[in-house]
Design an enzyme around this catalytic site. Structure first.
Site, PDB file in Angstrom:
ATOM      1  N   GLU A  81      -6.328  -4.190   1.361  1.00 23.95           N
ATOM      2  CA  GLU A  81      -6.544  -4.317   2.796  1.00 23.95           C
ATOM      3  C   GLU A  81      -8.012  -4.069   3.085  1.00 23.95           C
ATOM      4  OE1 GLU A  81      -3.856  -1.623   4.764  1.00 23.95           O
ATOM      5  OE2 GLU A  81      -2.202  -3.034   4.669  1.00 23.95           O
ATOM      6  N   CYS A 102      -2.037   9.005   2.442  1.00 22.43           N
ATOM      7  CA  CYS A 102      -1.714   8.614   1.071  1.00 22.43           C
ATOM      8  C   CYS A 102      -2.897   8.759   0.126  1.00 22.43           C
ATOM      9  CB  CYS A 102      -1.185   7.183   1.047  1.00 22.43           C
ATOM     10  SG  CYS A 102      -2.275   5.995   1.858  1.00 22.43           S
ATOM     11  N   GLU A 116       0.892  -1.166   0.000  1.00 22.13           N
ATOM     12  CA  GLU A 116       0.000   0.000   0.000  1.00 22.13           C
ATOM     13  C   GLU A 116       0.919   1.202   0.000  1.00 22.13           C
ATOM     14  OE1 GLU A 116      -1.742   3.102   0.622  1.00 22.13           O
ATOM     15  OE2 GLU A 116      -1.950   2.497   2.725  1.00 22.13           O
TER      16      GLU A 116
END
Length: 502
Positions: free
Chosen positions: A480, A307, A273
């Site tokens: 996730e 992010c 990620e």
């Protein structure tokens, strides 16, 4: 085997040099809370002062943790006892809820998260991830029947079994330490894996606190090991050790590339990620005030250290100046300062190094022709940076292409819907994005053309424990959260038998 000196250094009695008021946490290795030969300070980013110390895990301790996880996976029934895993996750959830106020104080002080953020994505929402996976185990089937087929006159029954993937090395970033740790830990444990979790050097105590809570549960020794430290060699060991079956990492794209390369020698499964440079597209029929408020307040959430935040705002060229003024007005209302103050909306950046990086990107953007419409200055004490608005940004410029990880919004004009989509997709990243329009179908049409793993339409919130999260392109590999998040940690075995009595 560890040497006698190493064993002595990892005993619970090993001393940490700290003042009486300092926060001190320990590593969790093979069911024991231990310290290390060396410690390193944790800095309060709102003041720049030391407030605690963490043990600096050695390579030898990382080796112990990996072997403990391997032993727990290979010699116990953790990987096959679904009911026990479900009970342990419920117990962990309750333990986290019981300690939520202590965790909140630690998160505010070490991470620089505001009080309101700890009631959301910094703490309380991540805790709910644990409950989600505990509940999922009540209904999830680890087998799938494929029925019977006839092969050369013989009936064959086929089915699939989903097995735990093995030992997982989980490496988390500093910005949302509880979210990142629990989004890796909970699905891996639900799947039946064992885990070595390493927190970020900038926020070690927050991750180590999870280890101390886990040590009070019935989760068996070795199933979860929690490390903290500054040693690059520890991370390298986690990504290359032959006893590790999978690596899950959250952090920058350059580091993700290195991890993927390191894991390739042993063909580990790798879930990444990584970074983002997400675009919020404001179409010409949108409510500009709504869009300016949503995008403006979003980019300063946790000082822009997220992010998936939309750090590019794409606006119709003929409305560029109007929308810039609306964002400017919203930036002027952002209260930043002490994150312990419930009225504070934005806290500090994590470190002086990160603030210097953000400031350098802003100054270069202005030098390259962007207009500094608001902010652009450091604020002290602590590592604060003003909410910063850059207008008339060229879509190919550094500030439009590089992840800033700070409270900086780049406004980029576009000509029409096709141009907006092209600019949004003009990035190595593909993590998230958003679109605003008065026409829901038009908004959906644009959303479907932008290559990202998550997307918000008119402010829609996709972030939840049951929703898979991850990116396209160089924003990552895998997902996730949700069922997909657990299945990342499962291996599929196909079985067949000659059918009886069919």
């Amino acid at each position: 085997m560890p040497s006698q000196d190493t064993a002595a250094a990892t005993s619970p009695d090993a001393a940490i040099s700290a003042a009486p008021d300092d926060v001190v946490k320990r590593l969790l290795i093979d069911g024991q809370l231990v310290t290390a030969e060396r410690t390193f300070p944790s800095i309060n980013p709102a003041t720049g002062e030391i407030f605690g110390y963490a043990p600096d895990a050695s390579v030898e301790q990382a080796e112990q943790a990996i072997l403990a996880a391997r032993r727990a996976f290979d010699t116990t029934d953790w990987s096959t006892n679904v009911a026990f895993r479900q009970r342990c996750l419920e117990q962990l959830y309750q333990a986290l809820r019981d300690d939520v106020e202590e965790l909140r104080e630690l998160t505010i002080t070490e991470v620089g998260a505001t009080v309101v953020l700890t009631k959301g994505n910094q703490l309380e929402i991540p805790i709910e991830i644990v409950r989600y996976y505990a509940d999922l185990l009540k209904t999830y089937s680890f087998t799938e029947d494929l029925g019977v087929v006839d092969v050369r006159g013989t009936k064959h029954h086929r089915w699939l079994e989903k097995e735990a993937g093995g030992v997982v090395a989980a490496i988390a970033a500093y910005n949302y330490p509880h979210q990142l740790a629990l989004a890796k830990l909970a699905p891996a444990l639900a799947a039946g894996c064992t885990v070595v979790l390493k927190g970020a050097p900038d926020t070690p105590l927050s991750t180590l606190a999870l280890g101390e809570i886990i040590a009070r549960t019935d989760i068996p020794a070795g199933v979860v090991n929690v490390l903290g430290g500054t040693e690059i060699a520890v991370g390298e060991l986690l990504t290359t050790h032959p006893a590790v079956d999978a690596v899950t990492f959250t952090g920058s794209t350059p580091v993700g590339r290195k991890i993927m390369a390191a894991a390739s020698d042993t063909l580990k499964r790798v879930f990444l990620e990584l970074g983002g440079k997400s675009a919020a597209v404001v179409l010409d029929d949108a409510d500009f005030q709504q869009a300016a408020q949503f995008v403006g307040f979003s980019i300063v959430t946790h000082a822009g250290q997220g992010c998936a935040l939309t750090s590019r705002m794409l606006v119709p060229r003929q409305h560029h100046d109007e929308i810039v003024e609306l964002v400017k007005a919203n930036f002027g209302m952002v209260r930043y300062g002490d994150p312990h103050n419930p009225k504070t909306y934005m806290g500090p950046l994590i470190s002086e190094k990160q603030r210097d990086k953000v400031d350098g990107l802003v100054q270069r953007a202005v030098a390259e022709g962007a207009t500094l419409a608001f902010g652009g200055e450091k604020v002290e004490p602590g590592f604060f940076y003003q909410p910063t608005l850059l207008a008339n940004v060229h879509p190919d410029s550094e500030i439009a292409q590089e992840e800033v990880f700070g409270p900086v919004l780049a406004v980029i004009p576009f000509d029409d819907d096709d141009d907006a989509v092209a600019i949004a997709n003009n990035s190595q990243y593909g993590l998230s994005g958003g679109v605003f329009s008065g026409d829901q179908e038009r908004a959906k049409a644009v959303a479907r053309r932008i290559r990202t793993g998550t997307f918000s339409i008119n402010g829609g919130n996709y972030f939840s424990a049951d929703v898979p999260f991850g990116g396209f392109k160089q924003s990552g590999i895998g997902r996730e959260s949700g069922i997909a998040g657990m299945e990342e940690f499962l291996e599929i075995k196909a079985l067949a038998e000659v059918a009886q009595n069919v």
